[in-house]
Scaffold this motif. Structure first.
Motif, PDB file in Angstrom:
ATOM      1  N   VAL A 174       2.838   5.853   2.400  1.00  0.00           N
ATOM      2  CA  VAL A 174       1.582   5.382   2.987  1.00  0.00           C
ATOM      3  C   VAL A 174       0.890   4.520   1.939  1.00  0.00           C
ATOM      4  O   VAL A 174       0.707   4.955   0.799  1.00  0.00           O
ATOM      5  CB  VAL A 174       0.665   6.557   3.388  1.00  0.00           C
ATOM      6  N   LYS A 175       0.537   3.300   2.325  1.00  0.00           N
ATOM      7  CA  LYS A 175      -0.136   2.389   1.404  1.00  0.00           C
ATOM      8  C   LYS A 175      -1.584   2.209   1.839  1.00  0.00           C
ATOM      9  O   LYS A 175      -1.850   1.808   2.969  1.00  0.00           O
ATOM     10  CB  LYS A 175       0.585   1.039   1.347  1.00  0.00           C
ATOM     11  N   VAL A 176      -2.489   2.530   0.917  1.00  0.00           N
ATOM     12  CA  VAL A 176      -3.924   2.408   1.168  1.00  0.00           C
ATOM     13  C   VAL A 176      -4.532   1.616   0.019  1.00  0.00           C
ATOM     14  O   VAL A 176      -4.635   2.119  -1.103  1.00  0.00           O
ATOM     15  CB  VAL A 176      -4.591   3.791   1.256  1.00  0.00           C
ATOM     16  N   GLU A 177      -4.856   0.360   0.277  1.00  0.00           N
ATOM     17  CA  GLU A 177      -5.377  -0.527  -0.764  1.00  0.00           C
ATOM     18  C   GLU A 177      -4.425  -0.499  -1.964  1.00  0.00           C
ATOM     19  O   GLU A 177      -3.284  -0.874  -1.855  1.00  0.00           O
ATOM     20  CB  GLU A 177      -6.813  -0.126  -1.117  1.00  0.00           C
ATOM     21  N   GLU A 178      -4.877   0.038  -3.121  1.00  0.00           N
ATOM     22  CA  GLU A 178      -4.040   0.015  -4.320  1.00  0.00           C
ATOM     23  C   GLU A 178      -3.254   1.307  -4.517  1.00  0.00           C
ATOM     24  O   GLU A 178      -2.504   1.438  -5.491  1.00  0.00           O
ATOM     25  CB  GLU A 178      -4.912  -0.231  -5.561  1.00  0.00           C
ATOM     26  N   LEU A 179      -3.389   2.247  -3.580  1.00  0.00           N
ATOM     27  CA  LEU A 179      -2.730   3.544  -3.719  1.00  0.00           C
ATOM     28  C   LEU A 179      -1.458   3.625  -2.884  1.00  0.00           C
ATOM     29  O   LEU A 179      -1.362   3.039  -1.804  1.00  0.00           O
ATOM     30  CB  LEU A 179      -3.659   4.675  -3.289  1.00  0.00           C
ATOM     31  N   ILE A 180      -0.484   4.413  -3.387  1.00  0.00           N
ATOM     32  CA  ILE A 180       0.735   4.711  -2.653  1.00  0.00           C
ATOM     33  C   ILE A 180       0.838   6.226  -2.532  1.00  0.00           C
ATOM     34  O   ILE A 180       0.713   6.947  -3.522  1.00  0.00           O
ATOM     35  CB  ILE A 180       1.981   4.138  -3.353  1.00  0.00           C
ATOM     36  N   ILE A 181       1.064   6.707  -1.312  1.00  0.00           N
ATOM     37  CA  ILE A 181       1.167   8.140  -1.054  1.00  0.00           C
ATOM     38  C   ILE A 181       2.565   8.409  -0.509  1.00  0.00           C
ATOM     39  O   ILE A 181       2.987   7.805   0.480  1.00  0.00           O
ATOM     40  CB  ILE A 181       0.106   8.601  -0.032  1.00  0.00           C
ATOM     41  N   GLU A 182       3.284   9.316  -1.161  1.00  0.00           N
ATOM     42  CA  GLU A 182       4.636   9.655  -0.732  1.00  0.00           C
ATOM     43  C   GLU A 182       4.672  11.094  -0.264  1.00  0.00           C
ATOM     44  O   GLU A 182       4.156  11.988  -0.945  1.00  0.00           O
ATOM     45  CB  GLU A 182       5.634   9.450  -1.883  1.00  0.00           C
ATOM     46  N   ASP A 183       5.283  11.329   0.913  1.00  0.00           N
ATOM     47  CA  ASP A 183       5.333  12.692   1.427  1.00  0.00           C
ATOM     48  C   ASP A 183       6.503  13.446   0.824  1.00  0.00           C
ATOM     49  O   ASP A 183       7.490  12.861   0.397  1.00  0.00           O
ATOM     50  CB  ASP A 183       5.485  12.676   2.951  1.00  0.00           C
ATOM     51  N   ILE A 184       6.337  14.754   0.752  1.00  0.00           N
ATOM     52  CA  ILE A 184       7.435  15.622   0.332  1.00  0.00           C
ATOM     53  C   ILE A 184       7.589  16.670   1.442  1.00  0.00           C
ATOM     54  O   ILE A 184       7.432  17.861   1.244  1.00  0.00           O
ATOM     55  CB  ILE A 184       7.146  16.270  -1.040  1.00  0.00           C
ATOM     56  N   GLY A 185       7.859  16.203   2.671  1.00  0.00           N
ATOM     57  CA  GLY A 185       8.014  17.063   3.833  1.00  0.00           C
ATOM     58  C   GLY A 185       6.699  17.722   4.198  1.00  0.00           C
ATOM     59  O   GLY A 185       6.461  18.859   3.795  1.00  0.00           O
ATOM     60  N   THR A 186       5.843  17.052   4.942  1.00  0.00           N
ATOM     61  CA  THR A 186       4.472  17.537   5.009  1.00  0.00           C
ATOM     62  C   THR A 186       3.681  17.011   6.191  1.00  0.00           C
ATOM     63  O   THR A 186       4.146  16.193   6.974  1.00  0.00           O
ATOM     64  CB  THR A 186       3.754  17.125   3.707  1.00  0.00           C
ATOM     65  N   GLU A 187       2.423  17.483   6.249  1.00  0.00           N
ATOM     66  CA  GLU A 187       1.417  16.956   7.162  1.00  0.00           C
ATOM     67  C   GLU A 187       0.166  16.715   6.324  1.00  0.00           C
ATOM     68  O   GLU A 187      -0.297  17.614   5.617  1.00  0.00           O
ATOM     69  CB  GLU A 187       1.125  17.953   8.285  1.00  0.00           C
ATOM     70  N   PHE A 188      -0.356  15.510   6.389  1.00  0.00           N
ATOM     71  CA  PHE A 188      -1.506  15.206   5.536  1.00  0.00           C
ATOM     72  C   PHE A 188      -2.420  14.194   6.204  1.00  0.00           C
ATOM     73  O   PHE A 188      -1.998  13.427   7.077  1.00  0.00           O
ATOM     74  CB  PHE A 188      -1.061  14.692   4.163  1.00  0.00           C
ATOM     75  N   ASN A 189      -3.670  14.224   5.786  1.00  0.00           N
ATOM     76  CA  ASN A 189      -4.688  13.337   6.343  1.00  0.00           C
ATOM     77  C   ASN A 189      -5.156  12.367   5.264  1.00  0.00           C
ATOM     78  O   ASN A 189      -5.381  12.750   4.119  1.00  0.00           O
ATOM     79  CB  ASN A 189      -5.882  14.153   6.848  1.00  0.00           C
ATOM     80  N   VAL A 190      -5.279  11.103   5.651  1.00  0.00           N
ATOM     81  CA  VAL A 190      -5.740  10.072   4.715  1.00  0.00           C
ATOM     82  C   VAL A 190      -6.999   9.435   5.270  1.00  0.00           C
ATOM     83  O   VAL A 190      -7.014   8.988   6.427  1.00  0.00           O
ATOM     84  CB  VAL A 190      -4.665   8.982   4.494  1.00  0.00           C
ATOM     85  N   LYS A 191      -8.058   9.411   4.474  1.00  0.00           N
ATOM     86  CA  LYS A 191      -9.319   8.801   4.878  1.00  0.00           C
ATOM     87  C   LYS A 191      -9.643   7.692   3.893  1.00  0.00           C
ATOM     88  O   LYS A 191      -9.901   7.957   2.717  1.00  0.00           O
ATOM     89  CB  LYS A 191     -10.438   9.846   4.902  1.00  0.00           C
ATOM     90  N   ALA A 192      -9.603   6.449   4.374  1.00  0.00           N
ATOM     91  CA  ALA A 192      -9.744   5.310   3.463  1.00  0.00           C
ATOM     92  C   ALA A 192     -10.413   4.141   4.168  1.00  0.00           C
ATOM     93  O   ALA A 192      -9.787   3.108   4.418  1.00  0.00           O
ATOM     94  CB  ALA A 192      -8.377   4.896   2.922  1.00  0.00           C
ATOM     95  N   TYR A 193     -11.683   4.283   4.481  1.00  0.00           N
ATOM     96  CA  TYR A 193     -12.413   3.190   5.116  1.00  0.00           C
ATOM     97  C   TYR A 193     -12.831   2.170   4.048  1.00  0.00           C
ATOM     98  O   TYR A 193     -13.248   2.555   2.946  1.00  0.00           O
ATOM     99  CB  TYR A 193     -13.632   3.724   5.858  1.00  0.00           C
ATOM    100  N   PRO A 194     -12.696   0.892   4.352  1.00  0.00           N
ATOM    101  CA  PRO A 194     -12.988  -0.162   3.348  1.00  0.00           C
ATOM    102  C   PRO A 194     -14.396  -0.079   2.769  1.00  0.00           C
ATOM    103  O   PRO A 194     -14.601  -0.377   1.596  1.00  0.00           O
ATOM    104  CB  PRO A 194     -12.800  -1.463   4.141  1.00  0.00           C
ATOM    105  N   GLN A 195     -15.371   0.318   3.570  1.00  0.00           N
ATOM    106  CA  GLN A 195     -16.755   0.351   3.100  1.00  0.00           C
ATOM    107  C   GLN A 195     -17.049   1.542   2.183  1.00  0.00           C
ATOM    108  O   GLN A 195     -18.095   1.593   1.540  1.00  0.00           O
ATOM    109  CB  GLN A 195     -17.723   0.370   4.289  1.00  0.00           C
ATOM    110  N   SER A 196     -16.111   2.500   2.142  1.00  0.00           N
ATOM    111  CA  SER A 196     -16.308   3.688   1.296  1.00  0.00           C
ATOM    112  C   SER A 196     -15.835   3.415  -0.129  1.00  0.00           C
ATOM    113  O   SER A 196     -14.901   2.637  -0.354  1.00  0.00           O
ATOM    114  CB  SER A 196     -15.541   4.874   1.874  1.00  0.00           C
ATOM    115  N   SER A 197     -16.460   4.080  -1.102  1.00  0.00           N
ATOM    116  CA  SER A 197     -16.079   3.905  -2.508  1.00  0.00           C
ATOM    117  C   SER A 197     -14.958   4.844  -2.928  1.00  0.00           C
ATOM    118  O   SER A 197     -14.563   4.867  -4.084  1.00  0.00           O
ATOM    119  CB  SER A 197     -17.297   4.156  -3.413  1.00  0.00           C
ATOM    120  N   LYS A 198     -14.437   5.624  -1.963  1.00  0.00           N
ATOM    121  CA  LYS A 198     -13.397   6.592  -2.320  1.00  0.00           C
ATOM    122  C   LYS A 198     -12.320   6.667  -1.237  1.00  0.00           C
ATOM    123  O   LYS A 198     -12.520   6.251  -0.095  1.00  0.00           O
ATOM    124  CB  LYS A 198     -14.013   7.973  -2.537  1.00  0.00           C
ATOM    125  N   VAL A 199     -11.190   7.209  -1.636  1.00  0.00           N
ATOM    126  CA  VAL A 199     -10.084   7.492  -0.725  1.00  0.00           C
ATOM    127  C   VAL A 199      -9.825   8.994  -0.805  1.00  0.00           C
ATOM    128  O   VAL A 199      -9.719   9.548  -1.897  1.00  0.00           O
ATOM    129  CB  VAL A 199      -8.804   6.719  -1.119  1.00  0.00           C
TER     130      VAL A 199
END
Length: 324
Positions: A174-199
């Motif tokens: 999963v690519k979110v701006e400058e971050l890369i998230i790799e799963d290791i067999g899972t379920e996960f939630n990603v919150k990354a709105y452009p106007q927010s200062s955090k992911v």
């Protein structure tokens, strides 16, 4: 890439492999290789094809022995000998280009691309390997899936719940701006709105690896949340919010949480403003809701805490002098 550009790249690679490139062409190819990992791998695969073909020829055909047999029968050099050699050199190049074309189209043909945009409603999409992507409101995603390589990339703007099957057949990123998230067999939630200062990355089950290119990766497990500060490029790890996926499931678990926090989450999920009047913001409540209507949830809260309800076009207001 146009057909002309594809042919030019294939020709360039063929010349590079056979040591026919000049310096300008080498620089041109290096620039193309640096544009993506896929381009680099394409050149590497072409080199491997050439080396295997070369090895096969060396194994099965003794050119020196063949020349001895043929030269003994040759009394004169045939006219046009140079042209004949040139013809086979061109033919070899064309064969190599054909092989590269096959490789190129095989890679392109095995890819699938999906684009999703969610504006006012939560969307749930099932990907080819049965991974589900629940896209929250005001979110969008571009999914690239490579069946041949069993890999996939999910580019996300906004928020999504990604649920990967237990028999994991595809390696997802999963690519979110400058971050890369790799799963290791899972379920996960990603919150990354452009106007927010955090992911925010919350793991529901399994484990994920998160990293920024050039930095060390961190791993988070089920029940944990990683918060990435875009300004400082730093990670903070804490407990995941129990209700982080409520926008998709409509399931809420509140354990001693304040009424202010509860109505904030309900308002966000149901898209209805809920206001508080009186000294009730810090009233606490322990209760579970599972896919219920907002009116029923508000009614239960009102009865439990002894509050009044006023419903208008602007939203819902809970009022009281305190809680009991």
């Amino acid at each position: 890439m146009s057909e002309k550009e594809e042919f030019e790249i294939e020709t360039l690679i063929a010349k590079f492999i056979t040591d026919e490139c000049n310096q300008a062409e080498i620089k041109q190819l290096e620039k193309w290789r640096s544009q993506s990992e896929e381009n680099e791998k394409y050149v590497a695969d072409a080199l491997e094809i050439f080396q295997r073909a070369k090895f096969a020829v060396d194994e099965k055909f003794d050119s020196k022995e063949a020349w001895k047999k043929v030269s003994a029968r040759i009394e004169t050099k045939p006219k046009g000998g140079t042209a004949f050699i040139g013809f086979w050199k061109v033919a070899a190049g064309l064969i190599l280009i054909a092989a590269l074309s096959y490789l190129f189209y095989q890679q392109i043909g095995s890819k699938a691309e999906f684009n999703y945009t969610s504006e006012t409603e939560v969307q749930i999409h099932t990907l080819p390997d049965q991974t589900t992507l629940a896209l929250n409101r005001d979110s969008e995603s571009k999914v690239t899936y490579n069946k041949r390589k069993n890999t996939g990339v999910i580019e996300l703007i906004g928020e999504a719940l990604i649920s990967i099957p237990e028999d994991k057949k595809v390696n997802w990123q999963v690519k979110v701006e400058e971050l890369i998230i790799e799963d290791i067999g899972t379920e996960f939630n990603v919150k990354a709105y452009p106007q927010s200062s955090k992911v925010e990355v919350s793991v529901i089950s399994g484990e994920v690896r998160i990293y920024k290119l050039g930095q060390e990766a961190i791993n988070i497990q089920a029940g944990e949340r990683a918060i990435y500060n875009k300004t400082t490029s730093e990670f903070q790890i804490d407990l995941a919010d129990r209700n982080v996926t409520a926008y998709q499931s409509k399931v809420f678990t509140f354990q001693g949480q304040t009424l202010e926090t509860i109505v904030s989450q309900l308002s966000e999920v149901y898209q209805v403003p809920i206001f508080l009047e009186g000294d009730i913001a810090n009233c606490t409540l322990t209760v579970n809701f599972e896919d219920e209507k907002l009116e029923d949830i508000v009614s239960i809260i009102s009865e439990t805490l002894g509050l009044g309800i006023i419903q208008t076009e602007e939203g819902i207001t809970l009022s009281g002098e305190g809680c009991y």
